[in-house]
Design a protein around this motif. Structure first.
Motif, PDB file in Angstrom:
ATOM      1  N   GLY A 230       0.807  -1.223   0.000  1.00 61.86           N
ATOM      2  CA  GLY A 230       0.000   0.000   0.000  1.00 61.86           C
ATOM      3  C   GLY A 230       0.834   1.265   0.000  1.00 61.86           C
ATOM      4  O   GLY A 230       0.318   2.350   0.200  1.00 61.86           O
ATOM      5  N   ASP A 231       2.143   1.109  -0.220  1.00 62.18           N
ATOM      6  CA  ASP A 231       3.013   2.289  -0.291  1.00 62.18           C
ATOM      7  C   ASP A 231       2.818   2.970  -1.641  1.00 62.18           C
ATOM      8  O   ASP A 231       2.778   2.306  -2.677  1.00 62.18           O
ATOM      9  N   ASP A 232       2.708   4.277  -1.604  1.00 62.97           N
ATOM     10  CA  ASP A 232       2.466   5.025  -2.838  1.00 62.97           C
ATOM     11  C   ASP A 232       3.067   6.426  -2.659  1.00 62.97           C
ATOM     12  O   ASP A 232       2.524   7.250  -1.940  1.00 62.97           O
ATOM     13  N   ILE A 233       4.190   6.658  -3.281  1.00 67.72           N
ATOM     14  CA  ILE A 233       4.877   7.929  -3.045  1.00 67.72           C
ATOM     15  C   ILE A 233       5.224   8.651  -4.346  1.00 67.72           C
ATOM     16  O   ILE A 233       5.232   8.058  -5.418  1.00 67.72           O
ATOM     17  N   GLU A 234       5.499   9.922  -4.215  1.00 69.68           N
ATOM     18  CA  GLU A 234       5.975  10.737  -5.324  1.00 69.68           C
ATOM     19  C   GLU A 234       7.270  11.404  -4.874  1.00 69.68           C
ATOM     20  O   GLU A 234       7.381  11.822  -3.724  1.00 69.68           O
ATOM     21  N   LEU A 235       8.208  11.506  -5.796  1.00 66.61           N
ATOM     22  CA  LEU A 235       9.462  12.208  -5.498  1.00 66.61           C
ATOM     23  C   LEU A 235       9.553  13.459  -6.353  1.00 66.61           C
ATOM     24  O   LEU A 235       9.135  13.456  -7.507  1.00 66.61           O
ATOM     25  N   PHE A 236      10.114  14.499  -5.781  1.00 68.41           N
ATOM     26  CA  PHE A 236      10.323  15.765  -6.498  1.00 68.41           C
ATOM     27  C   PHE A 236      11.800  16.124  -6.416  1.00 68.41           C
ATOM     28  O   PHE A 236      12.418  15.961  -5.362  1.00 68.41           O
ATOM     29  N   LEU A 237      12.322  16.602  -7.537  1.00 62.94           N
ATOM     30  CA  LEU A 237      13.763  16.853  -7.580  1.00 62.94           C
ATOM     31  C   LEU A 237      14.057  18.178  -8.260  1.00 62.94           C
ATOM     32  O   LEU A 237      13.450  18.526  -9.270  1.00 62.94           O
TER      33      LEU A 237
ATOM     34  N   GLY B 149       3.209  11.445  -0.131  1.00 60.66           N
ATOM     35  CA  GLY B 149       2.508  10.195  -0.332  1.00 60.66           C
ATOM     36  C   GLY B 149       2.208   9.478   0.959  1.00 60.66           C
ATOM     37  O   GLY B 149       2.352  10.024   2.052  1.00 60.66           O
ATOM     38  N   ILE B 150       1.785   8.218   0.795  1.00 63.13           N
ATOM     39  CA  ILE B 150       1.458   7.410   1.952  1.00 63.13           C
ATOM     40  C   ILE B 150       2.297   6.144   1.920  1.00 63.13           C
ATOM     41  O   ILE B 150       2.741   5.712   0.854  1.00 63.13           O
ATOM     42  N   GLY B 151       2.507   5.578   3.073  1.00 58.03           N
ATOM     43  CA  GLY B 151       3.298   4.362   3.118  1.00 58.03           C
ATOM     44  C   GLY B 151       3.519   3.919   4.542  1.00 58.03           C
ATOM     45  O   GLY B 151       3.162   4.619   5.490  1.00 58.03           O
ATOM     46  N   CYS B 152       4.126   2.743   4.664  1.00 56.92           N
ATOM     47  CA  CYS B 152       4.409   2.206   5.993  1.00 56.92           C
ATOM     48  C   CYS B 152       5.635   2.926   6.565  1.00 56.92           C
ATOM     49  O   CYS B 152       6.294   3.698   5.871  1.00 56.92           O
TER      50      CYS B 152
END
Ligand code: ZN
Length: 145
Positions: free
Chosen positions: A40-47, A61-64
Motif C-alpha cells: 500500500g506504499d504510494d509515493i511521489e518524489l520531487f527533484l 505520499g502514503i506508506g508504511c
C-alpha cells in the motif's frame, strides 16, 4: 534484540516521524511516482537540479514506516550530490538490501545502515527500496529526454 537492532529501529522511527522532507516541491524539474501495491506504499518524489547537482529533493505520499523512513533518508542523503554520486549511492543502497553487500557509506550517511535490519524481513525490502527505485527510474527517464 541486540544493541545494533535497537539503534537501527530508533533511527528508522526518527526518520519516519520527520516531516522535514515530506512536501511537494514548487518548480521541481523532475517528478516521479512509485508504488508498492503489496504493502500500500504510494509515493511521489520531487527533484530540483542545478549544474548537474541536486539542489533540493522531497517526497509526498502514503506508506508504511519503513517506506517513509527510507524516503526521508534518501532526501537527506542526496541533497547536494552530483548525479553520478546519486547513482553510486542508489547502487550501494540496493546492494545492501538485495545482495547483502556490506555498505560503505560515507560517515555522514551512516544512518542509511539502519536499513540493513530490514533484510531479515523479505516482504519489507520492497518498502525500503521504493523511494530509491523511484529515484533511479526518474533519473533514467531524464537521460532519455
Ligand atoms: Zn511498505
Amino acid at each position: 534484540m541486540n544493541l545494533d537492532e535497537e539503534l537501527y529501529r530508533e533511527i528508522i522511527m526518527e526518520n519516519y516521524r520527520s516531516t522535514k522532507n515530506k512536501h511537494t516541491l514548487e518548480g521541481a524539474v523532475r517528478h516521479h511516482e512509485g508504488a508498492n501495491p503489496s504493502c500500500g506504499d504510494d509515493i511521489e518524489l520531487f527533484l530540483m537540479l542545478e549544474d548537474g547537482k541536486v539542489t533540493d529533493v522531497s517526497y509526498e505520499g502514503i506508506g508504511c514506516s519503513i517506506c517513509l523512513a527510507s524516503a526521508n533518508m534518501l532526501c537527506d542523503a542526496v541533497k547536494g550530490m552530483t548525479l553520478p554520486e546519486v547513482d553510486e549511492l542508489i547502487g550501494m543502497f540496493k546492494g545492501m538490501l538485495t545482495r547483502e553487500e556490506e555498505p560503505e557509506f560515507p560517515e555522514e550517511l551512516s544512518d542509511l545502515e539502519a536499513m540493513q535490519g530490514v533484510r531479515k524481513y523479505p516482504l519489507r525490502i520492497k518498502c525500503a527500496l521504493l523511494a530509491w527505485t523511484t529515484l533511479e527510474e526518474m533519473l533514467e527517464e531524464g537521460e532519455k529526454q
